[in-house]
Every structure is written in structure tokens, then in C-alpha cells.
Scaffold this motif. Sequence first.
Motif, mmCIF file in Angstrom:
data_model
loop_
_atom_site.group_PDB
_atom_site.id
_atom_site.type_symbol
_atom_site.label_atom_id
_atom_site.label_comp_id
_atom_site.label_asym_id
_atom_site.label_seq_id
_atom_site.Cartn_x
_atom_site.Cartn_y
_atom_site.Cartn_z
ATOM 1 N N VAL A 35 0.825 -1.211 0.000
ATOM 2 C CA VAL A 35 0.000 0.000 0.000
ATOM 3 C C VAL A 35 0.857 1.257 0.000
ATOM 4 C CG1 VAL A 35 -1.676 1.325 1.362
ATOM 5 C CG2 VAL A 35 -1.963 -1.148 1.086
ATOM 6 N N ASP A 36 2.017 1.194 0.639
ATOM 7 C CA ASP A 36 2.874 2.375 0.772
ATOM 8 C C ASP A 36 3.923 2.504 -0.326
ATOM 9 O OD1 ASP A 36 1.569 3.047 3.180
ATOM 10 O OD2 ASP A 36 2.860 1.680 4.308
ATOM 11 N N ASP A 37 3.956 1.564 -1.283
ATOM 12 C CA ASP A 37 5.013 1.585 -2.298
ATOM 13 C C ASP A 37 4.440 1.242 -3.671
ATOM 14 O OD1 ASP A 37 7.279 1.490 -3.821
ATOM 15 O OD2 ASP A 37 8.162 -0.254 -2.840
ATOM 16 N N PRO A 38 3.983 2.238 -4.429
ATOM 17 C CA PRO A 38 3.378 1.971 -5.739
ATOM 18 C C PRO A 38 4.364 1.497 -6.798
ATOM 19 C CG PRO A 38 3.604 4.340 -5.367
ATOM 20 C CD PRO A 38 3.982 3.675 -4.088
ATOM 21 N N SER A 39 5.675 1.525 -6.509
ATOM 22 C CA SER A 39 6.663 1.131 -7.515
ATOM 23 C C SER A 39 6.771 -0.382 -7.680
ATOM 24 C CB SER A 39 8.046 1.689 -7.143
ATOM 25 O OG SER A 39 8.559 1.056 -5.985
ATOM 26 N N ALA A 40 6.183 -1.148 -6.753
ATOM 27 C CA ALA A 40 6.291 -2.608 -6.800
ATOM 28 C C ALA A 40 4.925 -3.233 -7.027
ATOM 29 C CB ALA A 40 6.893 -3.130 -5.497
ATOM 30 N N LEU A 41 4.910 -4.281 -7.856
ATOM 31 C CA LEU A 41 3.679 -5.012 -8.145
ATOM 32 C C LEU A 41 4.006 -6.493 -8.230
ATOM 33 C CD1 LEU A 41 0.898 -4.230 -10.712
ATOM 34 C CD2 LEU A 41 2.118 -6.399 -10.888
ATOM 35 N N TYR A 42 3.128 -7.313 -7.655
ATOM 36 C CA TYR A 42 3.318 -8.763 -7.680
ATOM 37 C C TYR A 42 2.051 -9.429 -8.187
ATOM 38 C CZ TYR A 42 6.898 -7.099 -4.497
ATOM 39 O OH TYR A 42 7.942 -6.388 -3.949
ATOM 40 N N VAL A 43 2.227 -10.527 -8.906
ATOM 41 C CA VAL A 43 1.088 -11.317 -9.403
ATOM 42 C C VAL A 43 1.263 -12.736 -8.876
ATOM 43 C CG1 VAL A 43 -0.160 -12.183 -11.399
ATOM 44 C CG2 VAL A 43 0.868 -9.891 -11.470
ATOM 45 N N LEU A 44 0.181 -13.300 -8.361
ATOM 46 C CA LEU A 44 0.235 -14.635 -7.770
ATOM 47 C C LEU A 44 -0.894 -15.487 -8.329
ATOM 48 C CD1 LEU A 44 1.698 -16.364 -5.645
ATOM 49 C CD2 LEU A 44 0.183 -15.383 -3.916
ATOM 50 N N MET A 45 -0.523 -16.686 -8.812
ATOM 51 C CA MET A 45 -1.522 -17.620 -9.324
ATOM 52 C C MET A 45 -2.120 -18.401 -8.159
ATOM 53 S SD MET A 45 -1.685 -17.122 -12.545
ATOM 54 C CE MET A 45 -2.694 -18.565 -12.975
ATOM 55 N N PRO A 46 -3.438 -18.557 -8.137
ATOM 56 C CA PRO A 46 -4.073 -19.310 -7.044
ATOM 57 C C PRO A 46 -3.917 -20.808 -7.226
ATOM 58 C CG PRO A 46 -5.741 -18.543 -8.578
ATOM 59 C CD PRO A 46 -4.423 -17.989 -9.067
ATOM 60 N N MET A 47 -4.188 -21.559 -6.148
ATOM 61 C CA MET A 47 -4.209 -23.008 -6.172
ATOM 62 C C MET A 47 -5.619 -23.497 -5.876
ATOM 63 S SD MET A 47 -0.781 -24.027 -4.049
ATOM 64 C CE MET A 47 -0.948 -25.789 -4.437
ATOM 65 N N ARG A 48 -5.934 -24.660 -6.406
ATOM 66 C CA ARG A 48 -7.243 -25.248 -6.135
ATOM 67 C C ARG A 48 -7.299 -25.742 -4.676
ATOM 68 N NH1 ARG A 48 -9.129 -29.419 -10.557
ATOM 69 N NH2 ARG A 48 -8.853 -27.512 -11.794
ATOM 70 N N VAL A 49 -8.345 -25.377 -3.953
ATOM 71 C CA VAL A 49 -8.506 -25.804 -2.557
ATOM 72 C C VAL A 49 -9.865 -26.479 -2.363
ATOM 73 C CG1 VAL A 49 -6.946 -24.119 -1.548
ATOM 74 C CG2 VAL A 49 -9.328 -23.500 -1.946
#
Length: 374
Positions: free
Chosen positions: A360-374
Motif C-alpha cells: 500500500v505504501d510503495d506503488p513502484s512494486a507489483l506482484y502477481v500470484l496464481m491461485p491453487m485449487r482448494v
Amino acid sequence: MKLKVDRTILLKALAHIQSVAEKRNTIPILANVLIEVQDGQMTLTATDMEIAIIETIQAESLENGAVTAPASVLYEIVRKLPDSAIIELTHTSIDMPLSLRAGKYATSLNVLDVEEFPSMTSGDFPHNFQISTEVLRKLIEQTRFAISTEETRYYLNGIYFHITNSENENKLCAVATDGHRLAKVECTMPEGAENIPGVIIPRKTIYEIYKLLEEAEEDIQIMLSDTRIQLNFGSVTLTSKLIDGTFPEYERVIPKNNTKVLRVGKQDFATAVARVAAISMERSRPVKLSLDNNSLVLSASSVDQGNAKEELDGSQVQYESTPLEIGFQARYLNDITDQIDNQVEFILADNSAPTIVRDVDDPSALYVLMPMRV
């Protein structure tokens, strides 16, 4: 060749050098460090033909010359000498060993012909710019965890550095992905970097650069060609080949239409993930996030060990969208939250679509995460 050098100074240089020298001995000369003495300076060079490190230190040169010696053996000997030792190195001729003395200790090391030692540092580098130590460290630190270790997808075995346009401003961007998660970090484009090609810096090179950054204080000079990169850290120069491949069009996997927003304190979330994940010894076991109005329940289960859950309530969680259940691998969640200081923002769509994670405090970083089936 003959010289005297302070043990502390030599040990620091050998620590940088010996990790690059080839230890498998497929080509014997690559296991050696090249030692050159010239008018009060001692230059050490090591290479595995993918990376080369050169470091120059002060020494009392009694006789100029050059020799090669086993890098790891020399490092271990120097490491075990007393802190205050003054080391004397002597090499008299090509068919004689290298003599090392320190106080009452003496040893000799077999050498190989200096002429056999390869050079990686020659050639042109048409692009040249400087970047601050702090900025380069951030670009590497916040993306390296996502570098792929799958050798068949060799073009993912590094960090992709390139210039991108963000909000009508050119930025230097670092991206890494292993197909399960993606990390992207931007910084203001350094002066002189506007025309650099997009390059993939190999994983081993990234970790060598990061080690050198831990000791660096001044800006780092970077020189680039289409096939190689060279970085100057004051008395240390690192040269590396680049990965010869095309990095995928990563922007296509960054979701554009996710609308469900979860905000949660990093520390609360990370410790809860660790606690519920402890129920299973399987590294790939998912943690399920069950979201409702300002409520988050984390849970995990194991056929052999049982199950665990923990609830974070409205004082720790902000979520005002429709209920959602989604699973992520615990280790991947922790890898990303380790890069975040205070508050984590998840931008979700559904339980099968990629999720964006931000600080929230750092707009310069972005991450993408693939979900897993649960």
C-alpha cells in the motif's frame, strides 16, 4: 613475482573472487585465481566463462609479475590465518609453485600457466549509466525470489531489466517470474539509460551483484551491450554474459479487471499464514483465504496431521466485496509479503484468476500470484 599484503585485505578480496571460480574442474584453469602484481597494487581475477570478477587491492610489491593459483584453497588458507597476519607471496618461475608465508606458517601451491587464463572483459559496451546502490539493491531484492530455477525455461532464469513507460514517464523496470508468481519493480530511469536494450541478467550473476551491493557505498556504474553487462563497484569490476533469449510478454498476465480489494496488516497476515501452514510439512500445500465483509479466515489441512485455521477481524482487515474463497501456496505468500513493510493489498477477481498483490505504501512494486485449487 613477490609481494606482501595484509591478511584482512586479501581475505575480503578472495571472498568476492572464489565464489565465481569454477569448482567442478572441467577446465582446470577456471578453478584458479589470476594474481597480478604491479607497482603497489595486487589485482585478482576469477571467471567461470559466464561471469568474471576483478578486484584491485593495495599491496607491497617487491617484484612485479603474475601467477595463477587454486582459488578455493588459497581462500581457505588465508581465512584460517591470524587476523593480524602479513602474507608474503613469492613465485620465481613458471615451473615452480607459489610460496605463501605468514609468520611461522609456510605452504606452497601448484600453479598453472598465466597464458591459459581466459579474458572476458574485452569488447565494447555502447551503453553506460550510473545507478545508486540503494535503488539497484531494491530492484534485485524485491524481484529475485521469483526467478525460475527450471532450466528448460532458461529465459526465466534471471531478472529482466528494461525501460518501460509508466504514466508518461520512462522507468527502469526489473521483472522476474517462474510461471507461478511474478515480481515487477520500477524506478526512475537513470540518466543515460534511455536507449538500453532489454536484457536478462542470469540468476548466478544477480546473486554475485547482490553480495557486492551489501558492501558498496557509492553509485554503481553499469555498462551494457546486447550480450554482456559490466558493473563497477569501485575497486571491483564484475562482467557477465546475458541470457540469450526472449523474456515473455509479462504485461499480458497482469490482470486489468480485478475489482475485489483486500487490505490486511503485513505482520498479522504473515504470522497467521505461517501458523496455519505449520499443520502440513508439504511445501506446496495451499493456505485457503475465506473472505467476507471485513473478515478473513485462513485455513490449511493435511491428511496426516489434521487442520488449522485463524481468523483476522475488522480491526486488521478491510474487505467490502462479495464473499470469496481462494487458495495460495504458503511459501509464495510469504515470499511476497517479505517484500512489504506495513500493509498488503490483494486485488482479486475469483478463485481461479491471477491476483495482484501490492504494498500500500510503495506503488513502484507489483506482484502477481496464481491461485491453487482448494
